[in-house]
Design a protein around this motif. Sequence first.
Motif: not given
Lengths: 451, 451
Positions: A347-349, A353, A356-357, A360, B45-46, B48-49, B277-279
């Motif tokens: 459920g994070h994505v 976002n 953004w992913l 990245r 956790e969901s 972005p940085p 969502f690590a950079p």
Amino acid sequence: MSQNPERLQPRLERLNEALESGALDQARRMLNRGLAPVDVAHLLESTPPREREVLWELVDPELQGEVLQYLNDDLQTLFLNRMNAQQLVSATEGLDVDDLADLLQRLPNTVTLEVLASMEAQERQRLETVLAYPEDTAGGLMNTDAVTIRPDITLDVVLRYLRRHERLPDTTDSLLVVTRGDKLIGSLPIERLLVSDTTMLVRELMDTEGVSIPAMTPDAEVAKLFEKFDLVSAPVVGTDGHLLGRITIDDVVDVIRENAEHQVMSMAGLDEEEDTFAPAWRTSRRRAVWLGINLLTAFLAAAVIGLFEGTIQRITALAVLMPIVASMGGIAGSQTLTVLIRGIALGHVGGGNVKWLLNRELVVGLLNGLLWALVIAAIAVLWFGDPALGVIIAAAIVINLLIAALVGTLLPVVLKKLNIDPALSGSVILTTVTDVVGFMAFLGLATLFYL
Amino acid sequence: MSQNPERLQPRLERLNEALESGALDQARRMLNRGLAPVDVAHLLESTPPREREVLWELVDPELQGEVLQYLNDDLQTLFLNRMNAQQLVSATEGLDVDDLADLLQRLPNTVTLEVLASMEAQERQRLETVLAYPEDTAGGLMNTDAVTIRPDITLDVVLRYLRRHERLPDTTDSLLVVTRGDKLIGSLPIERLLVSDTTMLVRELMDTEGVSIPAMTPDAEVAKLFEKFDLVSAPVVGTDGHLLGRITIDDVVDVIRENAEHQVMSMAGLDEEEDTFAPAWRTSRRRAVWLGINLLTAFLAAAVIGLFEGTIQRITALAVLMPIVASMGGIAGSQTLTVLIRGIALGHVGGGNVKWLLNRELVVGLLNGLLWALVIAAIAVLWFGDPALGVIIAAAIVINLLIAALVGTLLPVVLKKLNIDPALSGSVILTTVTDVVGFMAFLGLATLFYL
């Protein structure tokens, strides 16, 4: 207390010795009195088909139901289909309603009806409640054995009421508070019953904000609720708020385990309920389908290579290096795909976002593309002494890693929207794309340059 | 009862609106009072940085510890490293000992010592008990909050003793019976306490055959015990049989979930505790290693192809068809490998039955090899009009599927014996073998025939 309850191995070895020496009576005794039903099930699941037949015949008929509930679907179906309704009824006596319902769902309808007909009215009604819901919903997971109390009695009365029971249902961590019409209005944790003043009313102490789960909730959602709220049990309600039953953590743990296995197994086109020791013929048939699907995609990649036969004939180094381009794209894409599938499952994505992913992943694809393109180009130039080949393979690597990032990110999001399991089909589609793009970019650029 | 406790989405949307419009005070209120700590962790956790930094600053300092315990390792480390010992102590007040121990294990030793020094003696001692064991053992998983009773008192006394508590520890489903010297001798299920005659002694009713877990038991074994015996909690004992603490099912569920994720993630060379969502920069560095390892194996395959450049120059159809041979071997091998890894994890595979499985897999490889060899050969002949090519590719397919069956079965068994995680390295080694064997068999046979 037993320091280590896992002293299974020596008992299994003695059992094997008994079986091998033909001491069947001794083996029967060890099987039915020396082992718990869950151990017998584990033993059956760890045994090749022929020996398994012998073992199963040695299990006492009245224990067979207990053992059946712990077996995987494959073996349940195998053994259930040999029993008639009468044998089923006696074997399944005393099983929990949810376990019995699971078993009955593997039987032909006529047999299920026969079994139902031979049961007591109350038991039948309970079973029919559970059977009314699909196996993978809260209703299919629940048991109908909750202890219910009324709101307007004192704890003292509750305690005396409980003491009239011989035992409470397994994993009873709270009593469910219902109206006269069986509508669920709260729950009283056992813990609170033990520490509170016994003259207080249930109504004053009950928890009205606890979790109650609608019967049609999918089992994966049920598992999320249990994990999030650290639940041990939770009531299941119908659309009208009536109490239907109760789900306990042991069944939820099975769901979590099965869903996790499902992901790993389906990535290889396998079923998580498959018997590890299925016979060769059945295994071959099941796996052939997945090989066929992958063959189609392999021929697609071959067709792309076929477009450039002329170029390959002139520069055979292309044939040597082309699998590297395809393989690096496949690996990079699988990494992106795995991160996305997990992110979606947790459920994070979702929604905002994803963009953004994608950014990245494209940056990661570009950075790793450039890094490894340099390494691969240098080796290619040293190997074949042709600087142009280095430039061409470097460009193809960067292109393929960028496409891998794009597809690896968007594919699971799109599949999820289409309600297709990304764990099953995601990696086939992804590697088809990275193979086709890899060969096309590398051989295409080479054709442009050399011809 | 709340029909659906998951009304998170609308609250999150309002929070996002508040953040975007810069209404930070409003956002702070919603974050600290509108959401549970587990929801705040999920939200972090969901995110972005950059937005995540803003969010974290808005969380009340005294809530940060609660939130921290639900975050993945990556984020725990990130946020913990910014706090000084004083902030840590106030943020982690009231946490369960096992959760606090997990957090402290991510800190530099000097900070851990500072935190320990600033705690009360009793609390510190409890924490040190847990910290003495590795995180992934029973000792690292346990809490030190068990309710203990003596064997020679009546249930009536137990009930009065319990009523002196304000509350019992979470998930208390049984009381632990210990000697004066704190040696564990049994357990009394709460349920039995509620239904039995209150004049009976604990000794008469206690369960002496229950599960007790030695502190050094690996967490995966703990999970198996909980699953097998449908446990809700279990006592942890030292080597001398003394009670050290208690493991509860909620922590075991986390272990099951993490171990399942570990398998899926490590198949793509990823870590299950990685921040979604690590950079880009950190993500690139981590993934580069896996790509490098796979590049080595890709060059190995390329080197094999390089041996046969002369043959490919004469018969370019070989370059077109060779990826099919490698790919079919890889897919078939992955299926075998997945079944074996799961079988080993479930404890189904070991000792005597590996030989049966190897035979079964070889038969399956032969059957599917023959089936798809025929299909592929037919297409190859139609495509390139060369019957010899059909025979050669058919033979190569059968050889590669047999090797895939052999390696797919034996590799995980051997890796397991060497204590290497087969999920991490198994598929890299397997596909290296199927690539090398596939190219070697196909191009080698072609060279023998055509030259």
